[in-house]
Design an enzyme around this catalytic site. Structure first.
Site, mmCIF file in Angstrom:
data_model
loop_
_atom_site.group_PDB
_atom_site.id
_atom_site.type_symbol
_atom_site.label_atom_id
_atom_site.label_comp_id
_atom_site.label_asym_id
_atom_site.label_seq_id
_atom_site.Cartn_x
_atom_site.Cartn_y
_atom_site.Cartn_z
ATOM 1 N N LYS A 160 -5.653 7.741 39.785
ATOM 2 C CA LYS A 160 -6.102 6.294 39.161
ATOM 3 C C LYS A 160 -7.627 6.099 38.961
ATOM 4 C CE LYS A 160 -5.259 4.345 43.469
ATOM 5 N NZ LYS A 160 -4.693 3.183 44.711
ATOM 6 N N GLY A 199 -6.291 8.984 49.832
ATOM 7 C CA GLY A 199 -6.797 7.211 49.380
ATOM 8 C C GLY A 199 -6.502 6.763 47.812
ATOM 9 N N GLY A 200 -5.322 7.897 47.519
ATOM 10 C CA GLY A 200 -5.256 7.292 45.959
ATOM 11 C C GLY A 200 -6.271 8.519 45.542
ATOM 12 N N LEU A 201 -7.255 9.088 45.867
ATOM 13 C CA LEU A 201 -7.740 9.914 44.878
ATOM 14 C C LEU A 201 -6.764 10.766 43.979
ATOM 15 C CD1 LEU A 201 -10.997 9.976 43.581
ATOM 16 C CD2 LEU A 201 -11.534 11.901 44.936
ATOM 17 N N LEU A 202 -6.387 11.548 44.788
ATOM 18 C CA LEU A 202 -5.549 12.198 43.856
ATOM 19 C C LEU A 202 -4.570 11.558 42.749
ATOM 20 C CD1 LEU A 202 -5.213 14.658 46.767
ATOM 21 C CD2 LEU A 202 -6.746 15.407 45.291
ATOM 22 N N PRO A 216 -2.451 11.286 52.641
ATOM 23 C CA PRO A 216 -2.534 13.273 51.937
ATOM 24 C C PRO A 216 -2.799 12.675 50.580
ATOM 25 C CG PRO A 216 -0.598 11.389 52.780
ATOM 26 C CD PRO A 216 -1.259 10.990 52.901
ATOM 27 N N TYR A 240 -2.934 -2.223 62.859
ATOM 28 C CA TYR A 240 -2.352 -2.382 61.463
ATOM 29 C C TYR A 240 -1.652 -3.768 60.820
ATOM 30 C CZ TYR A 240 -1.836 2.881 61.153
ATOM 31 O OH TYR A 240 -2.271 3.908 60.749
#
Length: 348
Positions: A221, A215-218, A212, A58
């Site tokens: 945006k 990737g930001g879809l939920l 969870p 990371y």
């Protein structure tokens, strides 16, 4: 924040939400500077969190370095998980990558220095290299546990059959068992329900769940813009199923006067509440505002009807052999095949 044991086979107590530190640092060309990362860390701790998830790769080691600085004053308060396989250097070659015993031991020694600690609470093999024998991986885990370098071990992004075999080998040979798995799981990505999550539940392993929020879809945006992490990683897709799912998430969020983020996390928490083992979402917040939005999900409870709506719109095809099993059982019992249409899930 509530706490849970890390699976049924350990007494390790962790918070119900883990903090992923993949955004701690800027080595990948995006992420958080140290001051911003510290704000995220401090707020997570203030909320009761104690489970920090990082990896040697990371931000090419910057994440571990920051985590090491942040936990230094109260090391024993935290459960620190890190990973090996991909190497910390941008140009890590075959000498520094893979699941081999050589790389595991070298990676652990380097991670301990970056984390500024004398032990790692949970070591993950980050990805299966499809090369190293499972006996080598599990025996090396056991040796590091006996040496006090690590406390527990787990497998991240491994196929279910490899995980089950590794755990069986450990059990039969008296080595440390596989404590948990790490998989991608969300309303957007439920294929872990076919094999991985039922396996973890049957064998008593904890499951930490990355991405969870899809990737930001939920978060909703991407409804108006393609700018974000999925675009940066080259993974942004627009499927008809995703559109229908997001519509339902947004509708339920409006019913609660909440954010779609809250609904996505609340769905996972409901799943965890109905599982016989631990399902722990990993929050990958880059900013304090993102973390605040996610933590607010702790105050949201979905009713059975809302869960059913989300389950229905996000449902996956069971695939083979589950479909064949369902059809065969239905014919044999003269019943409705839908009763057997999917493998056992954490809510069963």
């Amino acid at each position: 924040m509530k706490y849970t044991t890390f699976g049924r086979n350990t007494g390790l107590r962790v918070s119900e939400l883990a903090l992923g530190s993949g955004n701690f640092g800027t080595g990948w060309g995006y992420g958080s500077e140290k001051e911003q990362a510290k704000q995220v860390f401090d707020r997570y701790v203030d909320a009761g969190g104690n489970f920090i998830d990082t990896a040697d790769t990371y931000q090419f080691g910057q994440s571990e370095q920051m985590v090491g600085d942040f936990i230094a004053a109260e090391r024993d308060r935290f459960v620190v998980a890190t990973k090996y396989t991909l190497g910390a250097a941008p140009d890590a070659g075959i000498a520094y990558t893979g699941n081999s015993r050589k790389n595991m031991i070298a990676s652990v020694e380097s991670s301990l220095k970056r984390l500024k600690t004398d032990r790692i609470d949970l070591l993950w093999a980050h990805f299966s290299d499809n090369l190293t024998p499972l006996e080598e991986i599990v025996r090396s885990f056991d040796d590091l546990i006996r040496a006090g370098k690590i406390q527990y071990a787990g497998l991240s992004n491994f196929p279910a059959w490899r995980i089950a075999r590794a755990d069986t080998l450990a059990e039969l040979r008296g080595w440390a068992r596989i404590a948990g798995i790490q998989v991608e799981y969300s309303l957007v990505e439920r294929t872990a329900e076919r094999e991985l999550l039922p396996m973890a539940e049957a064998l008593g392993m904890a499951a930490t769940l990355w991405s969870p929020l899809g990737g930001g879809l939920l978060t909703g945006k991407y409804r108006h813009s393609d700018a974000g992490r999925l675009s940066e990683l080259g993974r942004l897709v627009h499927r008809e199923k995703d559109t229908a799912l997001l519509d339902e998430v947004l509708a339920i969020a409006q019913e609660h006067q909440a954010l779609p983020t809250h609904v996505a996390i609340a769905w996972l928490r409901n799943r965890a509440a109905h599982s016989s083992t631990s399902l722990i979402p990993i929050l990958g917040s880059r900013t304090l505002d993102q973390l605040e939005d996610t933590l607010a999900a702790l105050d949201l409870t979905l009713d059975e009807q809302q869960m059913a709506r989300l389950d229905r719109v996000s449902a996956i095809e069971p695939g083979t052999p589950h479909r064949q099993i369902a059809d065969t059982l239905a014919r044999a019992q003269g019943g409705d095949s839908s009763r057997f249409a999917a493998p056992r899930t954490p809510r069963a």
